[in-house]
Structure formats: C-alpha cells, structure tokens
Scaffold this motif. Structure first.
Motif, PDB file in Angstrom:
ATOM      1  N   ARG A  16      28.022 -15.890 -14.000  1.00 25.59           N
ATOM      2  CA  ARG A  16      26.746 -15.387 -13.486  1.00 25.59           C
ATOM      3  C   ARG A  16      25.589 -15.855 -14.358  1.00 25.59           C
ATOM      4  O   ARG A  16      25.755 -16.081 -15.547  1.00 25.59           O
ATOM      5  CB  ARG A  16      26.721 -13.865 -13.513  1.00 25.59           C
ATOM      6  N   GLY A  17      24.416 -15.900 -13.741  1.00 27.73           N
ATOM      7  CA  GLY A  17      23.203 -16.139 -14.508  1.00 27.73           C
ATOM      8  C   GLY A  17      22.824 -14.850 -15.219  1.00 27.73           C
ATOM      9  O   GLY A  17      23.556 -13.863 -15.193  1.00 27.73           O
ATOM     10  N   PHE A  31      14.261  -9.763  -9.138  1.00 28.86           N
ATOM     11  CA  PHE A  31      15.617  -9.792  -9.679  1.00 28.86           C
ATOM     12  C   PHE A  31      16.119 -11.225  -9.802  1.00 28.86           C
ATOM     13  O   PHE A  31      15.929 -12.035  -8.897  1.00 28.86           O
ATOM     14  CB  PHE A  31      16.558  -9.000  -8.771  1.00 28.86           C
ATOM     15  N   SER A  32      16.789 -11.520 -10.911  1.00 26.04           N
ATOM     16  CA  SER A  32      17.395 -12.839 -11.106  1.00 26.04           C
ATOM     17  C   SER A  32      18.597 -12.978 -10.165  1.00 26.04           C
ATOM     18  O   SER A  32      19.086 -11.986  -9.614  1.00 26.04           O
ATOM     19  CB  SER A  32      17.856 -12.992 -12.554  1.00 26.04           C
ATOM     20  N   SER A  33      19.088 -14.199 -10.022  1.00 30.59           N
ATOM     21  CA  SER A  33      20.254 -14.408  -9.151  1.00 30.59           C
ATOM     22  C   SER A  33      21.475 -13.675  -9.710  1.00 30.59           C
ATOM     23  O   SER A  33      22.295 -13.163  -8.955  1.00 30.59           O
ATOM     24  CB  SER A  33      20.539 -15.899  -8.984  1.00 30.59           C
ATOM     25  N   GLY A  34      21.598 -13.585 -11.033  1.00 32.38           N
ATOM     26  CA  GLY A  34      22.700 -12.819 -11.637  1.00 32.38           C
ATOM     27  C   GLY A  34      22.592 -11.341 -11.319  1.00 32.38           C
ATOM     28  O   GLY A  34      23.585 -10.671 -11.071  1.00 32.38           O
ATOM     29  N   GLU A  36      21.114 -10.110  -8.666  1.00 32.20           N
ATOM     30  CA  GLU A  36      21.390  -9.966  -7.225  1.00 32.20           C
ATOM     31  C   GLU A  36      22.872  -9.683  -6.996  1.00 32.20           C
ATOM     32  O   GLU A  36      23.244  -8.766  -6.267  1.00 32.20           O
ATOM     33  CB  GLU A  36      20.976 -11.257  -6.521  1.00 32.20           C
ATOM     34  N   GLU A  37      23.723 -10.441  -7.661  1.00 37.87           N
ATOM     35  CA  GLU A  37      25.168 -10.253  -7.520  1.00 37.87           C
ATOM     36  C   GLU A  37      25.609  -8.944  -8.177  1.00 37.87           C
ATOM     37  O   GLU A  37      26.384  -8.178  -7.613  1.00 37.87           O
ATOM     38  CB  GLU A  37      25.897 -11.438  -8.162  1.00 37.87           C
ATOM     39  N   PHE A  38      25.101  -8.659  -9.376  1.00 36.26           N
ATOM     40  CA  PHE A  38      25.474  -7.474 -10.136  1.00 36.26           C
ATOM     41  C   PHE A  38      25.096  -6.192  -9.395  1.00 36.26           C
ATOM     42  O   PHE A  38      25.848  -5.226  -9.364  1.00 36.26           O
ATOM     43  CB  PHE A  38      24.795  -7.526 -11.509  1.00 36.26           C
ATOM     44  N   LEU A  39      23.917  -6.181  -8.764  1.00 40.42           N
ATOM     45  CA  LEU A  39      23.429  -5.013  -8.019  1.00 40.42           C
ATOM     46  C   LEU A  39      23.965  -4.963  -6.589  1.00 40.42           C
ATOM     47  O   LEU A  39      23.694  -4.018  -5.859  1.00 40.42           O
ATOM     48  CB  LEU A  39      21.894  -5.018  -7.971  1.00 40.42           C
ATOM     49  N   GLU A  40      24.694  -6.020  -6.201  1.00 42.37           N
ATOM     50  CA  GLU A  40      25.255  -6.137  -4.849  1.00 42.37           C
ATOM     51  C   GLU A  40      24.155  -6.056  -3.791  1.00 42.37           C
ATOM     52  O   GLU A  40      24.245  -5.317  -2.802  1.00 42.37           O
ATOM     53  CB  GLU A  40      26.334  -5.084  -4.618  1.00 42.37           C
ATOM     54  N   GLY A  78      11.896 -16.383  -0.249  1.00 44.12           N
ATOM     55  CA  GLY A  78      12.665 -17.574  -0.597  1.00 44.12           C
ATOM     56  C   GLY A  78      14.083 -17.178  -0.921  1.00 44.12           C
ATOM     57  O   GLY A  78      14.747 -16.524  -0.131  1.00 44.12           O
ATOM     58  N   GLN A  79      14.537 -17.518  -2.128  1.00 46.00           N
ATOM     59  CA  GLN A  79      15.904 -17.180  -2.546  1.00 46.00           C
ATOM     60  C   GLN A  79      15.959 -15.920  -3.392  1.00 46.00           C
ATOM     61  O   GLN A  79      17.029 -15.496  -3.806  1.00 46.00           O
ATOM     62  CB  GLN A  79      16.500 -18.331  -3.348  1.00 46.00           C
ATOM     63  N   TYR A  80      14.814 -15.323  -3.683  1.00 48.49           N
ATOM     64  CA  TYR A  80      14.785 -14.214  -4.636  1.00 48.49           C
ATOM     65  C   TYR A  80      14.480 -12.874  -3.982  1.00 48.49           C
ATOM     66  O   TYR A  80      13.691 -12.781  -3.059  1.00 48.49           O
ATOM     67  CB  TYR A  80      13.766 -14.512  -5.743  1.00 48.49           C
ATOM     68  N   TYR A  81      15.108 -11.832  -4.524  1.00 53.13           N
ATOM     69  CA  TYR A  81      14.913 -10.476  -4.041  1.00 53.13           C
ATOM     70  C   TYR A  81      13.950  -9.728  -4.960  1.00 53.13           C
ATOM     71  O   TYR A  81      13.896  -9.998  -6.163  1.00 53.13           O
ATOM     72  CB  TYR A  81      16.246  -9.726  -3.993  1.00 53.13           C
TER      73      TYR A  81
END
Length: 123
Positions: A16-17, A31-34, A36-40, A78-81
């Motif tokens: 993860r990032g 939120f970073s891309s890492g 995003e995954e961590f927070l689901e 874009g790609q970021y939340y």
C-alpha cells in the motif's frame, strides 16, 4: 545454499501507499490511495466525524456509517476521495488556509465498533 533461497521478495501489487489524510486549502479532507484501501472507501461510503472535546489532541475520529443520517458522504474527484468538511473546520477554528494539516490513520475498535483515528502529524 543460495542466499536468494532465504530472501522473501515483496509483491508490488500488495504494498500500500501511505495511509494518510490531508486537509486541503479548500477545506476538503483528502485521502491517499493507501487510505482509500485501508478505510475501505467505495462509492456511497459514509463516515460520522468527531473530535475529542475532553482533550486538545488535534485528532479527527471517523466511524463508518451504513446510512447518510448524521454522517458525511465521501466524494470523488478524479482518482481521489475526499469529504468536504470546510464548514466543520471553520466552526472549530482550524486554519487550513494558512497551515498544513496531515494525519496518519489508525484503526481501533471499541464495544464491537470499528473506528478510525486521524492522528495529526507533529512538525
């Protein structure tokens, strides 16, 4: 014995990032891309946002919510939340326009409820 037989190689697809959040000058909590995954985070993700008024720790507390009631919706650009918390930060006197706020994210559990603590980085 070959030294390479004892090495455990990392899978680049599973690393993860950084797991962090940043308050942008616009008042959005990004939120970073890492993270995003961590927070689901997926579309239609909601979080209740809180602060600890018993201590001035500067942290932000987030509890996942299945509904919109009393919770903030995650948006995507874009790609970021992000969550637009401008009014909350303004109400609390957080000077995001002139100062930088970066948070590391940690997962906790209390009374069978998972939640996240956004821990403000010290400069």
């Amino acid at each position: 014995m070959n030294i390479l037989d004892t090495i455990v190689f990392e899978d680049p697809n599973k690393v993860r990032g950084a797991i962090k959040a940043t308050i942008h000058k616009s008042g959005k909590l990004g939120f970073s891309s890492g993270a995003e995954e961590f927070l689901e985070i997926v579309d239609n993700t909601f979080f209740k946002i809180g602060f600890n008024d018993n201590t001035d720790d500067g942290n932000i507390y987030m509890v996942p919510s299945k509904t919109e009631e009393g919770a903030f919706k995650i948006s995507k650009a874009g790609q970021y939340y992000y969550i637009n918390l401008k009014n909350v930060f303004d109400k609390r006197g957080i000077d995001y326009k002139n100062k930088s706020y970066i948070y590391d994210i940690k997962k906790e559990k209390s009374d069978n409820t998972n939640y996240f603590i956004l821990i403000k980085r010290k400069k």
